[in-house]
Design a protein around this motif. Structure first.
Motif, PDB file in Angstrom:
ATOM      1  N   ASN A 166       0.819  -1.226   0.000  1.00 15.61           N
ATOM      2  CA  ASN A 166       0.000   0.000   0.000  1.00 15.61           C
ATOM      3  C   ASN A 166       0.843   1.262   0.000  1.00 15.61           C
ATOM      4  O   ASN A 166       0.484   2.261   0.619  1.00 15.61           O
ATOM      5  N   GLU A 168       3.664   1.932   1.386  1.00 13.44           N
ATOM      6  CA  GLU A 168       4.316   2.310   2.643  1.00 13.44           C
ATOM      7  C   GLU A 168       5.796   2.606   2.407  1.00 13.44           C
ATOM      8  O   GLU A 168       6.389   2.211   1.394  1.00 13.44           O
ATOM      9  N   ASN A 189       1.664  12.465   3.170  1.00 11.87           N
ATOM     10  CA  ASN A 189       0.526  11.684   3.663  1.00 11.87           C
ATOM     11  C   ASN A 189      -0.669  12.607   3.918  1.00 11.87           C
ATOM     12  O   ASN A 189      -0.539  13.546   4.701  1.00 11.87           O
ATOM     13  N   SER A 196      -2.135   7.030  -1.211  1.00 10.04           N
ATOM     14  CA  SER A 196      -2.061   6.208  -0.002  1.00 10.04           C
ATOM     15  C   SER A 196      -2.414   7.042   1.232  1.00 10.04           C
ATOM     16  O   SER A 196      -2.253   8.267   1.242  1.00 10.04           O
ATOM     17  N   TYR A 198      -1.508   6.555   5.321  1.00  5.17           N
ATOM     18  CA  TYR A 198      -0.754   5.696   6.237  1.00  5.17           C
ATOM     19  C   TYR A 198      -1.516   5.442   7.532  1.00  5.17           C
ATOM     20  O   TYR A 198      -2.134   6.355   8.100  1.00  5.17           O
ATOM     21  N   SER A 199      -1.424   4.212   8.007  1.00  8.99           N
ATOM     22  CA  SER A 199      -2.023   3.859   9.292  1.00  8.99           C
ATOM     23  C   SER A 199      -1.202   4.471  10.425  1.00  8.99           C
ATOM     24  O   SER A 199      -0.025   4.816  10.257  1.00  8.99           O
ATOM     25  N   ARG A 200      -1.802   4.552  11.581  1.00 12.26           N
ATOM     26  CA  ARG A 200      -1.084   5.065  12.751  1.00 12.26           C
ATOM     27  C   ARG A 200       0.105   4.161  13.078  1.00 12.26           C
ATOM     28  O   ARG A 200       1.167   4.644  13.463  1.00 12.26           O
ATOM     29  N   HIS A 202       1.984   2.451  10.999  1.00 13.06           N
ATOM     30  CA  HIS A 202       3.103   2.712  10.092  1.00 13.06           C
ATOM     31  C   HIS A 202       3.757   4.052  10.421  1.00 13.06           C
ATOM     32  O   HIS A 202       4.991   4.164  10.399  1.00 13.06           O
ATOM     33  N   THR A 227      -9.763  11.986   2.530  1.00 11.40           N
ATOM     34  CA  THR A 227      -9.679  10.531   2.609  1.00 11.40           C
ATOM     35  C   THR A 227     -11.049   9.915   2.369  1.00 11.40           C
ATOM     36  O   THR A 227     -12.083  10.488   2.736  1.00 11.40           O
ATOM     37  N   CYS A 230     -10.322   3.041   3.940  1.00 11.80           N
ATOM     38  CA  CYS A 230     -10.394   2.404   5.262  1.00 11.80           C
ATOM     39  C   CYS A 230      -9.607   3.156   6.333  1.00 11.80           C
ATOM     40  O   CYS A 230     -10.025   3.227   7.490  1.00 11.80           O
ATOM     41  N   ASN A 231      -8.443   3.710   5.956  1.00 10.94           N
ATOM     42  CA  ASN A 231      -7.586   4.363   6.936  1.00 10.94           C
ATOM     43  C   ASN A 231      -8.003   5.816   7.149  1.00 10.94           C
ATOM     44  O   ASN A 231      -8.066   6.579   6.191  1.00 10.94           O
ATOM     45  N   GLU A 344      -6.881   5.748  -1.466  1.00 10.66           N
ATOM     46  CA  GLU A 344      -7.734   5.994  -0.307  1.00 10.66           C
ATOM     47  C   GLU A 344      -7.722   7.451   0.110  1.00 10.66           C
ATOM     48  O   GLU A 344      -8.408   7.840   1.058  1.00 10.66           O
TER      49      GLU A 344
END
Length: 422
Positions: A166, A168, A189, A196, A198-200, A202, A227, A230-231, A344
């Motif tokens: 994804n 990263e 980000n 993309s 980024y998740s918390r 990552h 956004t 999903c994230n 996303e």
């Protein structure tokens, strides 16, 4: 004749970095020159990150009213303080603190004429870290970082973003690239050009890597909160207790007003590391002799940030969600193009070209030039963002224009498939 043969003292000794010749605007202008003037169809702009030209992406009336009120008050026709109006800096601090585990103050915020000036300011400040200073940049990424670093005489080194994860950050590559002269790591980000978010988890790994290396994180968040996957968006500043973070942002994308040129640099520095290193001192001194945003824009910012309703942002994100679905489904039907991950966030999708399936197309640049010439569709070649033989597609346009652009793109590819040309 004497003047022509004389060597003047202001002659530049070294060649510029090649990235200077690969600015997004320069590449898109070159592609536009390939348009067929006899083609009566509307040009479909899938290469630009500026949806403001489309009525459906019109900014909120609250923002317009704030600008009008500031202008009509006649109180903001003068120069502003060199670091910006205190009330504007305070309003940005309050606005951004909503997503942070601590409160920013006005002193943590410096106003800039858009995010690009923020990039310029921070990289110029880092140039005082001494000879050999280098920054780590993502590939693909935003070429302005390379251009500004080159002018500031800062070396750039590139780490890859991983499409199979994804997009990263390849943190192993970051550690391998860094040395004792590395001063900063840049992330974007939500991502441009990858879309993309980024998740918390990552972001925490990025902060931990920066802490291990003893470097700051420059977090480009110009697409913050745009956004639709999903994230959820998490600001990098939320992890600044691990490593110091300089956040760059603006109202350009979220409010769809890039021409208003209002941005900010924010210091997420709970341990005072950026102050101790004197980076803050350099940022402040640089800003005092550069241009801050127009005074009336600054004056309107508190009202813009406080009165714009959530339904405006929801409407923009819903349009982007519909657009990305349309774009993703459309490119899935084109055999020579593949998208590793449905975006996303932000306004862009990056897709890979399979040139082995195409006849008479040598690379991504030729693909985009020919596409403009034959179909009046503008797409940005991936070479401009660091990925040769990829394409960056902007889906933030009117939905009917997007459908037409994808239809023309598909027709172009079908026409150039091997074995179909006369």
């Amino acid at each position: 004749m004497e003047n022509a043969s004389r060597k003047w003292r202001f002659q530049v000794d070294s060649e510029p970095n090649k990235s200077i010749n690969l600015s997004i605007y320069a590449v898109l202008d070159m592609i536009r020159q390939s348009l067929d003037k006899n083609d009566q169809r509307i040009v479909v702009p899938l290469g630009y990150g500026d949806p403001s030209i489309f009525p459906c992406y019109h900014t909120d009336v609250a923002a317009e009213d704030a600008i009008a009120d500031a202008v009509r008050s006649a109180k903001f026709n003068s120069y502003s303080p060199s670091l910006g109006l205190p009330e504007a800096r305070r309003a940005v601090a309050v606005h951004l603190s909503r997503d942070l585990p601590y409160s920013l103050s006005a002193d943590d915020v410096y106003l800039t004429a858009g995010c690009v000036q923020g990039i310029q300011t921070v990289l110029t400040a880092l140039s005082f870290c001494g000879p050999g200073a280098n920054v780590l940049l993502p590939r693909p990424g935003f070429p302005i970082y390379e251009m500004r670093a080159d002018f500031a005489h800062i070396e750039t080194r590139h780490f890859n973003l991983l499409p199979e994860r994804n997009w990263e950050v390849d943190l192993d590559a970051v550690e391998a690239l860094a040395d004792e002269r590395t001063v900063a790591l840049v992330i974007i980000n939500p991502g441009n050009p990858c879309g993309s978010v980024y998740s918390r988890e990552h972001l925490q790994k990025i902060a931990e890597t920066a802490s291990k290396l003893g470097i700051m994180v420059i977090s480009d968040e110009v697409y913050a909160n745009l956004t639709f996957g999903c994230n959820p968006f998490v600001p990098m500043g939320a992890l600044s207790s691990i490593a110091p973070v300089v956040t760059l942002g603006s109202i350009s994308k979220k409010w769809v007003v890039p021409g208003w040129r209002f941005g900010w640099i924010v210091l997420n520095d709970p341990h005072g590391i950026l102050h101790q290193s004197r980076i803050v001192e350099r940022i402040k001194s640089y800003i005092t002799f550069t241009m801050v945003p127009a005074t009336f824009i600054q004056a309107a910012i508190p009202q813009i940030l406080e009165t714009t309703k959530d339904d405006f942002f929801s409407r923009i994100n819903n349009m982007l969600r519909e657009a990305v679905d349309t774009c993703y489904e459309g490119v899935q039907e084109i055999p020579c193009i593949s998208c590793p991950k449905k975006p996303e966030g932000s306004m862009f999708m990056i897709v890979k070209l399979d040139l082995s399936l195409l006849e008479g197309i040598e690379d991504d640049c030729e693909f985009c030039v020919q596409l403009a010439k034959e179909e009046s569709v503008i797409i940005l070649p991936g070479a401009a963002v660091g990925l040769k033989n990829w394409l960056r597609i902007s889906f933030a346009i009117d939905i009917e224009a997007l459908k037409e652009g994808i239809r023309r793109l598909k027709a172009f590819c079908q026409r150039h498939v091997r074995g179909t040309q006369a």
